[in-house]
Design a protein around this motif. Structure first.
Motif, PDB file in Angstrom:
ATOM      1  N   GLN A  33      32.394  40.287  25.726  1.00 26.82           N
ATOM      2  CA  GLN A  33      33.441  41.308  25.649  1.00 26.82           C
ATOM      3  C   GLN A  33      33.522  42.107  26.949  1.00 26.82           C
ATOM      4  O   GLN A  33      34.617  42.377  27.462  1.00 26.82           O
ATOM      5  N   GLU A  34      32.366  42.491  27.488  1.00 27.11           N
ATOM      6  CA  GLU A  34      32.342  43.255  28.736  1.00 27.11           C
ATOM      7  C   GLU A  34      32.900  42.429  29.896  1.00 27.11           C
ATOM      8  O   GLU A  34      33.626  42.951  30.751  1.00 27.11           O
ATOM      9  N   ALA A  35      32.570  41.144  29.927  1.00 30.03           N
ATOM     10  CA  ALA A  35      33.057  40.280  31.007  1.00 30.03           C
ATOM     11  C   ALA A  35      34.580  40.171  30.978  1.00 30.03           C
ATOM     12  O   ALA A  35      35.245  40.268  32.022  1.00 30.03           O
ATOM     13  N   PHE A  36      35.147  39.972  29.801  1.00 24.39           N
ATOM     14  CA  PHE A  36      36.601  39.849  29.708  1.00 24.39           C
ATOM     15  C   PHE A  36      37.289  41.186  29.974  1.00 24.39           C
ATOM     16  O   PHE A  36      38.397  41.218  30.533  1.00 24.39           O
ATOM     17  N   LEU A  37      36.652  42.285  29.611  1.00 25.66           N
ATOM     18  CA  LEU A  37      37.219  43.593  29.916  1.00 25.66           C
ATOM     19  C   LEU A  37      37.296  43.792  31.432  1.00 25.66           C
ATOM     20  O   LEU A  37      38.324  44.256  31.956  1.00 25.66           O
ATOM     21  N   ARG A  38      36.236  43.405  32.133  1.00 24.26           N
ATOM     22  CA  ARG A  38      36.239  43.543  33.593  1.00 24.26           C
ATOM     23  C   ARG A  38      37.284  42.627  34.232  1.00 24.26           C
ATOM     24  O   ARG A  38      37.950  43.019  35.199  1.00 24.26           O
ATOM     25  N   MET A  39      37.434  41.420  33.709  1.00 23.76           N
ATOM     26  CA  MET A  39      38.450  40.529  34.262  1.00 23.76           C
ATOM     27  C   MET A  39      39.842  41.102  34.023  1.00 23.76           C
ATOM     28  O   MET A  39      40.714  41.050  34.908  1.00 23.76           O
ATOM     29  N   HIS A  40      40.064  41.650  32.824  1.00 24.90           N
ATOM     30  CA  HIS A  40      41.360  42.254  32.507  1.00 24.90           C
ATOM     31  C   HIS A  40      41.661  43.417  33.454  1.00 24.90           C
ATOM     32  O   HIS A  40      42.792  43.572  33.928  1.00 24.90           O
ATOM     33  N   GLN A  41      40.643  44.228  33.748  1.00 27.91           N
ATOM     34  CA  GLN A  41      40.837  45.350  34.663  1.00 27.91           C
ATOM     35  C   GLN A  41      41.157  44.873  36.076  1.00 27.91           C
ATOM     36  O   GLN A  41      41.997  45.460  36.764  1.00 27.91           O
ATOM     37  N   THR A  42      40.497  43.796  36.483  1.00 28.88           N
ATOM     38  CA  THR A  42      40.766  43.233  37.811  1.00 28.88           C
ATOM     39  C   THR A  42      42.193  42.724  37.900  1.00 28.88           C
ATOM     40  O   THR A  42      42.922  42.994  38.874  1.00 28.88           O
ATOM     41  N   LEU A  43      42.631  41.985  36.878  1.00 28.09           N
ATOM     42  CA  LEU A  43      44.004  41.471  36.864  1.00 28.09           C
ATOM     43  C   LEU A  43      45.008  42.612  36.775  1.00 28.09           C
ATOM     44  O   LEU A  43      46.110  42.533  37.332  1.00 28.09           O
ATOM     45  N   GLY A  44      44.634  43.692  36.072  1.00 29.65           N
ATOM     46  CA  GLY A  44      45.527  44.847  35.933  1.00 29.65           C
ATOM     47  C   GLY A  44      45.761  45.555  37.255  1.00 29.65           C
ATOM     48  O   GLY A  44      46.774  46.253  37.416  1.00 29.65           O
ATOM     49  N   ARG A  45      44.826  45.374  38.200  1.00 30.32           N
ATOM     50  CA  ARG A  45      45.008  45.952  39.540  1.00 30.32           C
ATOM     51  C   ARG A  45      45.733  44.979  40.466  1.00 30.32           C
ATOM     52  O   ARG A  45      45.793  45.192  41.687  1.00 30.32           O
ATOM     53  N   ASP A  46      46.293  43.921  39.882  1.00 32.06           N
ATOM     54  CA  ASP A  46      47.026  42.892  40.616  1.00 32.06           C
ATOM     55  C   ASP A  46      46.150  42.182  41.648  1.00 32.06           C
ATOM     56  O   ASP A  46      46.644  41.680  42.678  1.00 32.06           O
ATOM     57  N   GLU A  47      44.855  42.167  41.395  1.00 31.14           N
ATOM     58  CA  GLU A  47      43.954  41.408  42.249  1.00 31.14           C
ATOM     59  C   GLU A  47      43.935  39.952  41.795  1.00 31.14           C
ATOM     60  O   GLU A  47      43.915  39.661  40.604  1.00 31.14           O
ATOM     61  N   ARG A  48      43.944  39.059  42.743  1.00 29.90           N
ATOM     62  CA  ARG A  48      44.019  37.633  42.418  1.00 29.90           C
ATOM     63  C   ARG A  48      42.627  37.092  42.103  1.00 29.90           C
ATOM     64  O   ARG A  48      41.650  37.406  42.778  1.00 29.90           O
ATOM     65  N   ILE A  49      42.527  36.289  41.043  1.00 27.86           N
ATOM     66  CA  ILE A  49      41.292  35.593  40.688  1.00 27.86           C
ATOM     67  C   ILE A  49      41.546  34.106  40.886  1.00 27.86           C
ATOM     68  O   ILE A  49      42.340  33.499  40.158  1.00 27.86           O
ATOM     69  N   ALA A  50      40.925  33.526  41.895  1.00 33.74           N
ATOM     70  CA  ALA A  50      41.195  32.122  42.237  1.00 33.74           C
ATOM     71  C   ALA A  50      40.829  31.184  41.109  1.00 33.74           C
ATOM     72  O   ALA A  50      41.567  30.240  40.801  1.00 33.74           O
ATOM     73  N   SER A  51      39.695  31.423  40.477  1.00 33.90           N
ATOM     74  CA  SER A  51      39.241  30.564  39.380  1.00 33.90           C
ATOM     75  C   SER A  51      38.727  31.436  38.240  1.00 33.90           C
ATOM     76  O   SER A  51      37.578  31.891  38.281  1.00 33.90           O
ATOM     77  N   PRO A  52      39.552  31.681  37.220  1.00 31.96           N
ATOM     78  CA  PRO A  52      39.084  32.479  36.073  1.00 31.96           C
ATOM     79  C   PRO A  52      37.833  31.889  35.431  1.00 31.96           C
ATOM     80  O   PRO A  52      36.960  32.635  34.986  1.00 31.96           O
ATOM     81  N   ARG A  53      37.723  30.577  35.400  1.00 34.66           N
ATOM     82  CA  ARG A  53      36.545  29.924  34.801  1.00 34.66           C
ATOM     83  C   ARG A  53      35.275  30.329  35.544  1.00 34.66           C
ATOM     84  O   ARG A  53      34.281  30.724  34.934  1.00 34.66           O
ATOM     85  N   ALA A  54      35.303  30.239  36.876  1.00 38.31           N
ATOM     86  CA  ALA A  54      34.136  30.611  37.668  1.00 38.31           C
ATOM     87  C   ALA A  54      33.893  32.115  37.614  1.00 38.31           C
ATOM     88  O   ALA A  54      32.736  32.567  37.584  1.00 38.31           O
TER      89      ALA A  54
END
Length: 313
Positions: A33-54
């Protein structure tokens, strides 16, 4: 891909890593849950994640390493043997997914002997088949150090890993006979199914009566199991539901109101039961079913026994 689709795709692997790292369903769920929350926050700042899996694998692994370091201190003070929180699945559907051998209770207990970083490197490389370079990136190490971590962990696991092999059909049939004998209180039938040096480990966590340490030997283990069942249900009322426990044959032990007493997992090889894992710590069972008050049951049974024998008069 929508956020929901991304979560559905990535969550199974994220939980698989976290659970094997921590041996706890609740702690693994929190890490995911914490990992997905952090990813959501990163995407919410319009930061690009090259590989969501990694990205998720990295977050989950690093969070799990931190969690495991703090859990180590608690487990050193744990009352009695520590066993993982069990994962239970219904063994009946023909199309069920195969559970990897690396999910077994015995294997997860063995992983406890590795350092958190060794455990992470070993699991990512040997169980989840990540390339060494990706493992190094995930755990924040260089390539040579990562190879060394994996090699050391592999040798450690290979040296200590018990070898329990049985076909699914053989295991299920042996488990069916074993739990039928337990329900009927048939000592001879139980003994016939146990290896001469069978080991029984129990985890009550100091919350309910359980073994202080592992016991072994065919007759000793069989007698203890029957005594334990008669203590919690002296007039019957115990129901044993066959289940798959961490990919191996096992069962859930329930009272007459379908509340859970405990979970038993079996390790089988050469047509015999080699090891039994008994988890009765209620904190490790709440994610499965409503839990019975085993401690109150045992105390009441002892009072009845003392009253019948005149103890304490």
């Amino acid at each position: 891909m929508s956020a929901d689709d991304l979560y559905a795709e990535l969550r199974p692997r994220a939980f698989a890593i976290a659970y094997r790292m921590l041996g706890s369903v609740g702690e693994a769920e929190d890490v995911v849950q914490e990992a997905f929350l952090r990813m959501h926050q990163t995407l919410g700042r319009d930061e690009r994640i090259a590989s969501p899996r990694a990205y998720i694998a990295t977050l989950v692994t690093r969070l799990a390493i931190d969690q495991l370091r703090s859990a180590r201190a608690r487990r050193e003070r744990y009352v009695g043997d520590w066993l993982p929180e069990p994962l239970v699945t219904d063994p009946s559907p023909a199309d069920r997914a195969e559970t990897a051998d690396e999910m077994s209770l015995a294997f997860l207990v063995l992983l406890e002997t590795l350092s958190p970083r060794q455990r992470a490197a070993f699991l990512l490389r040997e169980v989840f088949d990540y390339p060494y370079a990706e493992v190094a990136d995930i755990i924040g190490s260089d390539l040579d150090s990562t190879r060394h971590l994996v090699a050391k962990a592999r040798a450690h696991v290979r040296e200590r890993r018990p070898r329990y092999h049985a076909t699914r059909r053989q295991g299920e049939e042996l488990a069916r006979r074993f739990f039928a004998a337990a329900e009927h209180g048939d000592l001879r039938a139980l003994e016939a199914l146990l290896a001469q040096d069978v080991v029984l480990r129990g985890d009550g966590g100091g919350k309910v009566p359980a073994l202080a340490r592992a016991i072994n030997g065919r007759t000793t283990v069989a007698r203890h199991l029957l005594a334990a069942l008669s203590l919690v249900a002296p007039h019957g009322g115990v129901r044993i539901r066959i289940a798959e426990v961490n990919g191996r044959p096992g069962a859930m032990v329930l009272d007459s109101r379908d509340r859970l007493f405990g979970v038993l997992g079996l390790d089988i090889a050469d047509g015999e039961i080699q090891a039994i894992h008994s988890i009765v710590n209620p904190d490790k069972l709440r994610h499965l079913e409503p839990v019975s008050d085993l401690g109150a049951r045992v105390r009441a049974a002892r009072r009845r026994h003392d009253g019948a024998t005149g103890v304490g008069r």
